[in-house]
Design a protein around this motif. Sequence first.
Motif, PDB file in Angstrom:
ATOM      1  N   CYS A  54       0.856  -1.179   0.000  1.00 37.94           N
ATOM      2  CA  CYS A  54       0.000   0.000   0.000  1.00 37.94           C
ATOM      3  C   CYS A  54       0.903   1.244   0.000  1.00 37.94           C
ATOM      4  N   HIS A  55       0.323   2.415   0.008  1.00 38.37           N
ATOM      5  CA  HIS A  55       1.100   3.659  -0.065  1.00 38.37           C
ATOM      6  C   HIS A  55       2.046   3.840   1.114  1.00 38.37           C
ATOM      7  N   CYS A  56       1.581   3.549   2.325  1.00 37.65           N
ATOM      8  CA  CYS A  56       2.409   3.767   3.520  1.00 37.65           C
ATOM      9  C   CYS A  56       3.314   2.576   3.852  1.00 37.65           C
ATOM     10  N   GLN A  57       3.215   1.502   3.056  1.00 41.24           N
ATOM     11  CA  GLN A  57       4.031   0.302   3.220  1.00 41.24           C
ATOM     12  C   GLN A  57       3.641  -0.559   4.420  1.00 41.24           C
ATOM     13  N   ALA A  58       2.531  -0.256   5.080  1.00 37.13           N
ATOM     14  CA  ALA A  58       2.095  -1.066   6.220  1.00 37.13           C
ATOM     15  C   ALA A  58       1.590  -2.430   5.762  1.00 37.13           C
ATOM     16  N   VAL A  59       1.019  -2.500   4.569  1.00 39.46           N
ATOM     17  CA  VAL A  59       0.547  -3.762   3.993  1.00 39.46           C
ATOM     18  C   VAL A  59       1.508  -4.143   2.879  1.00 39.46           C
ATOM     19  N   ARG A  60       2.193  -5.273   3.050  1.00 41.40           N
ATOM     20  CA  ARG A  60       3.151  -5.754   2.057  1.00 41.40           C
ATOM     21  C   ARG A  60       2.743  -7.152   1.615  1.00 41.40           C
ATOM     22  N   PHE A  61       2.990  -7.449   0.349  1.00 43.49           N
ATOM     23  CA  PHE A  61       2.618  -8.757  -0.179  1.00 43.49           C
ATOM     24  C   PHE A  61       3.521  -9.106  -1.348  1.00 43.49           C
ATOM     25  N   GLU A  62       3.463 -10.364  -1.759  1.00 42.32           N
ATOM     26  CA  GLU A  62       4.122 -10.847  -2.962  1.00 42.32           C
ATOM     27  C   GLU A  62       3.068 -11.532  -3.816  1.00 42.32           C
TER      28      GLU A  62
ATOM     29  N   LEU B 136       0.574 -12.811   1.584  1.00 45.30           N
ATOM     30  CA  LEU B 136       0.567 -11.624   2.427  1.00 45.30           C
ATOM     31  C   LEU B 136       1.775 -11.676   3.355  1.00 45.30           C
ATOM     32  N   LEU B 137       2.542 -10.589   3.414  1.00 44.22           N
ATOM     33  CA  LEU B 137       3.755 -10.540   4.236  1.00 44.22           C
ATOM     34  C   LEU B 137       3.535  -9.816   5.556  1.00 44.22           C
ATOM     35  N   THR B 138       2.349  -9.254   5.727  1.00 47.96           N
ATOM     36  CA  THR B 138       1.969  -8.589   6.977  1.00 47.96           C
ATOM     37  C   THR B 138       0.731  -9.286   7.509  1.00 47.96           C
ATOM     38  N   PRO B 139       0.429  -9.162   8.790  1.00 50.74           N
ATOM     39  CA  PRO B 139      -0.727  -9.878   9.357  1.00 50.74           C
ATOM     40  C   PRO B 139      -2.063  -9.417   8.759  1.00 50.74           C
TER      41      PRO B 139
ATOM     42  N   TYR C 112      -9.796  -5.438   0.445  1.00 55.04           N
ATOM     43  CA  TYR C 112      -8.922  -5.291   1.608  1.00 55.04           C
ATOM     44  C   TYR C 112      -8.135  -3.995   1.494  1.00 55.04           C
ATOM     45  N   PHE C 113      -8.277  -3.158   2.523  1.00 53.05           N
ATOM     46  CA  PHE C 113      -7.669  -1.828   2.561  1.00 53.05           C
ATOM     47  C   PHE C 113      -6.675  -1.722   3.696  1.00 53.05           C
ATOM     48  N   CYS C 114      -5.712  -0.840   3.519  1.00 52.89           N
ATOM     49  CA  CYS C 114      -4.840  -0.452   4.622  1.00 52.89           C
ATOM     50  C   CYS C 114      -5.608   0.560   5.461  1.00 52.89           C
ATOM     51  N   PRO C 115      -5.756   0.336   6.765  1.00 52.44           N
ATOM     52  CA  PRO C 115      -6.492   1.285   7.591  1.00 52.44           C
ATOM     53  C   PRO C 115      -5.746   2.597   7.823  1.00 52.44           C
ATOM     54  N   THR C 116      -4.467   2.636   7.496  1.00 55.60           N
ATOM     55  CA  THR C 116      -3.681   3.855   7.683  1.00 55.60           C
ATOM     56  C   THR C 116      -3.770   4.776   6.470  1.00 55.60           C
ATOM     57  N   CYS C 117      -3.443   4.249   5.277  1.00 57.04           N
ATOM     58  CA  CYS C 117      -3.414   5.114   4.089  1.00 57.04           C
ATOM     59  C   CYS C 117      -4.643   4.966   3.193  1.00 57.04           C
ATOM     60  N   GLY C 118      -5.450   3.939   3.406  1.00 56.31           N
ATOM     61  CA  GLY C 118      -6.687   3.764   2.651  1.00 56.31           C
ATOM     62  C   GLY C 118      -6.554   3.086   1.300  1.00 56.31           C
TER      63      GLY C 118
ATOM     64  N   CYS D  55      -0.144  -1.119  -7.207  1.00 51.91           N
ATOM     65  CA  CYS D  55       0.568  -1.345  -5.942  1.00 51.91           C
ATOM     66  C   CYS D  55       1.797  -2.236  -6.102  1.00 51.91           C
ATOM     67  N   LEU D  56       2.116  -2.643  -7.315  1.00 51.57           N
ATOM     68  CA  LEU D  56       3.270  -3.514  -7.538  1.00 51.57           C
ATOM     69  C   LEU D  56       4.533  -2.691  -7.753  1.00 51.57           C
TER      70      LEU D  56
END
Length: 125
Positions: free
Chosen positions: A8-16, A49-52, A69-75, A106-107
């Motif tokens: 995501c934009h703030c990097q809180a959600v990371r995935f491969e 998913l690399l984050t919980p 599925y959204f990041c609750p920080t950056c949306g 987001c890639l």
Amino acid sequence: MTLWQGACHCQAVRFEVTAEITHLRVCNCSICHMRGALNIRVPRAALQLLTPWEGLSPYRWGGGTARDYFCPTCGIMPFRRPSDPTAAERAAGVPPFDGWAVNARCLDGFDIGSVPLRAIDGAAI
């Protein structure tokens, strides 16, 4: 197959995601139109998913079978579970899809201009 890193934009959600990206899906349903995501579809096992999961906020709309599925920080919505086919779609032979729609925006390092766009008439569903 190529292994892509995404976030995501703030990097809180990371995935491969493992995918060969041959086109991007542009859907005209109300939520995709407003969101502006360019999606690729991948099988369920292709996304890691690399984050919980607890770090994501799910959103259900319409028939309630899709989950965004959204990041609750950056949306930002990095991926979603597409909706199940409607009764009319099933009658027309549309098979269910058991995978993910990943927001190609987001890639990391993916050039969205490098592949063609495919229009999806989600508004007709």
